[in-house]
Design a protein around this motif. Structure first.
Motif, PDB file in Angstrom:
ATOM      1  N   GLU A 135       0.713  -1.129  -0.017  1.00 51.99           N
ATOM      2  CA  GLU A 135       0.163   0.036  -0.052  1.00 51.99           C
ATOM      3  C   GLU A 135       0.781   1.304  -0.082  1.00 51.99           C
ATOM      4  O   GLU A 135       0.433   2.156  -0.749  1.00 51.99           O
ATOM      5  CB  GLU A 135      -0.911   0.063   1.166  1.00 51.99           C
ATOM      6  CG  GLU A 135      -1.818   1.146   1.208  1.00 51.99           C
ATOM      7  CD  GLU A 135      -2.577   1.170   2.325  1.00 51.99           C
ATOM      8  OE1 GLU A 135      -3.305   1.908   2.776  1.00 51.99           O
ATOM      9  OE2 GLU A 135      -2.890  -0.075   3.265  1.00 51.99           O
ATOM     10  N   GLU A 136       2.079   1.359   0.784  1.00 56.20           N
ATOM     11  CA  GLU A 136       2.649   2.502   0.867  1.00 56.20           C
ATOM     12  C   GLU A 136       3.469   2.864  -0.346  1.00 56.20           C
ATOM     13  O   GLU A 136       3.607   3.802  -0.923  1.00 56.20           O
ATOM     14  CB  GLU A 136       3.750   2.313   1.952  1.00 56.20           C
ATOM     15  CG  GLU A 136       4.953   1.123   1.596  1.00 56.20           C
ATOM     16  CD  GLU A 136       4.296  -0.196   2.329  1.00 56.20           C
ATOM     17  OE1 GLU A 136       5.312  -0.850   2.507  1.00 56.20           O
ATOM     18  OE2 GLU A 136       2.950  -0.453   2.451  1.00 56.20           O
ATOM     19  N   THR A 139       0.858   4.277  -2.799  1.00 58.27           N
ATOM     20  CA  THR A 139       0.436   5.583  -2.434  1.00 58.27           C
ATOM     21  C   THR A 139       1.699   6.836  -2.852  1.00 58.27           C
ATOM     22  O   THR A 139       1.318   7.755  -3.376  1.00 58.27           O
ATOM     23  CB  THR A 139       0.627   5.602  -0.834  1.00 58.27           C
ATOM     24  OG1 THR A 139      -0.495   4.923  -0.398  1.00 58.27           O
ATOM     25  CG2 THR A 139       0.096   7.147  -0.043  1.00 58.27           C
ATOM     26  N   GLU A 140       2.924   6.162  -2.572  1.00 56.85           N
ATOM     27  CA  GLU A 140       3.964   6.995  -3.290  1.00 56.85           C
ATOM     28  C   GLU A 140       4.096   7.242  -4.682  1.00 56.85           C
ATOM     29  O   GLU A 140       4.179   8.323  -5.088  1.00 56.85           O
ATOM     30  CB  GLU A 140       5.432   6.302  -2.751  1.00 56.85           C
ATOM     31  CG  GLU A 140       5.654   6.302  -1.248  1.00 56.85           C
ATOM     32  CD  GLU A 140       7.146   5.724  -1.159  1.00 56.85           C
ATOM     33  OE1 GLU A 140       7.753   5.095  -1.978  1.00 56.85           O
ATOM     34  OE2 GLU A 140       7.530   5.302   0.220  1.00 56.85           O
ATOM     35  N   ALA A 142       1.226   7.166  -6.601  1.00 64.46           N
ATOM     36  CA  ALA A 142       0.081   8.137  -6.617  1.00 64.46           C
ATOM     37  C   ALA A 142       0.528   9.891  -6.364  1.00 64.46           C
ATOM     38  O   ALA A 142       0.383  10.709  -7.102  1.00 64.46           O
ATOM     39  CB  ALA A 142      -0.943   7.937  -5.687  1.00 64.46           C
ATOM     40  N   HIS A 143       1.289   9.712  -5.410  1.00 67.20           N
ATOM     41  CA  HIS A 143       2.052  11.079  -5.058  1.00 67.20           C
ATOM     42  C   HIS A 143       2.876  11.620  -5.929  1.00 67.20           C
ATOM     43  O   HIS A 143       2.674  12.757  -6.432  1.00 67.20           O
ATOM     44  CB  HIS A 143       2.631  10.984  -3.540  1.00 67.20           C
ATOM     45  CG  HIS A 143       3.346  12.277  -3.239  1.00 67.20           C
ATOM     46  ND1 HIS A 143       2.407  13.546  -2.935  1.00 67.20           N
ATOM     47  CD2 HIS A 143       4.688  12.925  -3.026  1.00 67.20           C
ATOM     48  CE1 HIS A 143       3.394  14.405  -2.465  1.00 67.20           C
ATOM     49  NE2 HIS A 143       4.630  14.120  -2.842  1.00 67.20           N
TER      50      HIS A 143
END
Length: 223
Positions: A135-136, A139-140, A142-143
């Motif tokens: 997940e992390e 998330t990175e 997407a950022h």
């Protein structure tokens, strides 16, 4: 991946320790891990990801059992090998976003990403492999895509990028670059540079042609 399937389906080893327990490695274990990563990086770069785990172990000068203790799955090994390359992609984005000239930053980003893909066949294959992401990591990513979208807006506002370019077009461009690398492995750096030139020319403003509707590709396949 045609060779050397893992004998276990356990969780992948973290790149910081090489151990599922998270405990620091002993000196000999760290040395073995470094030898594994060096051998795998060289083999993946030259031959792609079809290299089997047994081949990696042989080139590292260790036993297969030792390899699997450090990296229980091939996915774990690939992730560890390409940690630096994925970080390099982030550094390229940082440089592009920080450039006070957004048009130059955009051009640098496209050129450097194409270079990174062309320089390492294994890295290009890893980008396309579609491994399940923690997940992390998602998330990175997407950022990072959000930061790229900001760069696109600034480049368009400066008149350096065609108005109908959308952030997803970078994914399309990188997919095209992967195709060039696969089609011309003997000359991929030169072919990739020429493709990047064509792409950047097409991305300039002033083209009266209206593009077809944007398409959405899975970013983990190419970025």
């Amino acid at each position: 991946m045609s060779e050397g399937a893992s004998p276990t389906t356990g969780s992948t080893a973290g790149p910081s320790t090489g151990s599922t327990t998270g405990r620091p490695l002993r000196r000999d274990a760290r040395r073995n891990r470094d030898r594994i990563l060096e051998a795998a990086r060289d083999l993946f770069a030259r031959r792609g990801l079809d290299v089997g785990m047994a081949t990696v172990a042989r080139h590292a000068g260790i036993g297969v059992a030792t390899l699997y203790r450090r990296f229980p799955t091939k996915e774990a090994l690939v992730r560890a090998v390409f940690t630096e390359q994925f970080a390099a992609c982030g550094a390229v984005l940082d440089e592009a976003v920080a450039d006070p000239d957004p048009g130059r930053g955009f051009r640098t980003l496209v050129e450097r990403l194409c270079e990174l893909q062309a320089a390492d066949r294994g890295f290009s294959a890893a980008l396309q492999a579609g491994f399940a992401e923690p997940e992390e990591v998602a998330t990175e990513r997407a950022h990072a895509l959000g930061r790229f979208a900001g760069l696109v807006e600034r480049a368009q506002a400066a008149g350096a990028l065609r108005a109908d370019f959308v952030p997803e077009d970078l994914i399309l461009a990188m997919a095209a670059n992967n195709g060039v690398i696969a089609a011309a492995p003997a000359a991929d750096p030169a072919a990739s540079r020429r493709l990047a030139g064509y792409l950047l020319s097409a991305f300039r403003p002033g083209d009266p042609e209206t593009l077809p509707h944007p398409v959405r590709l899975a970013p983990h396949r190419v970025l």
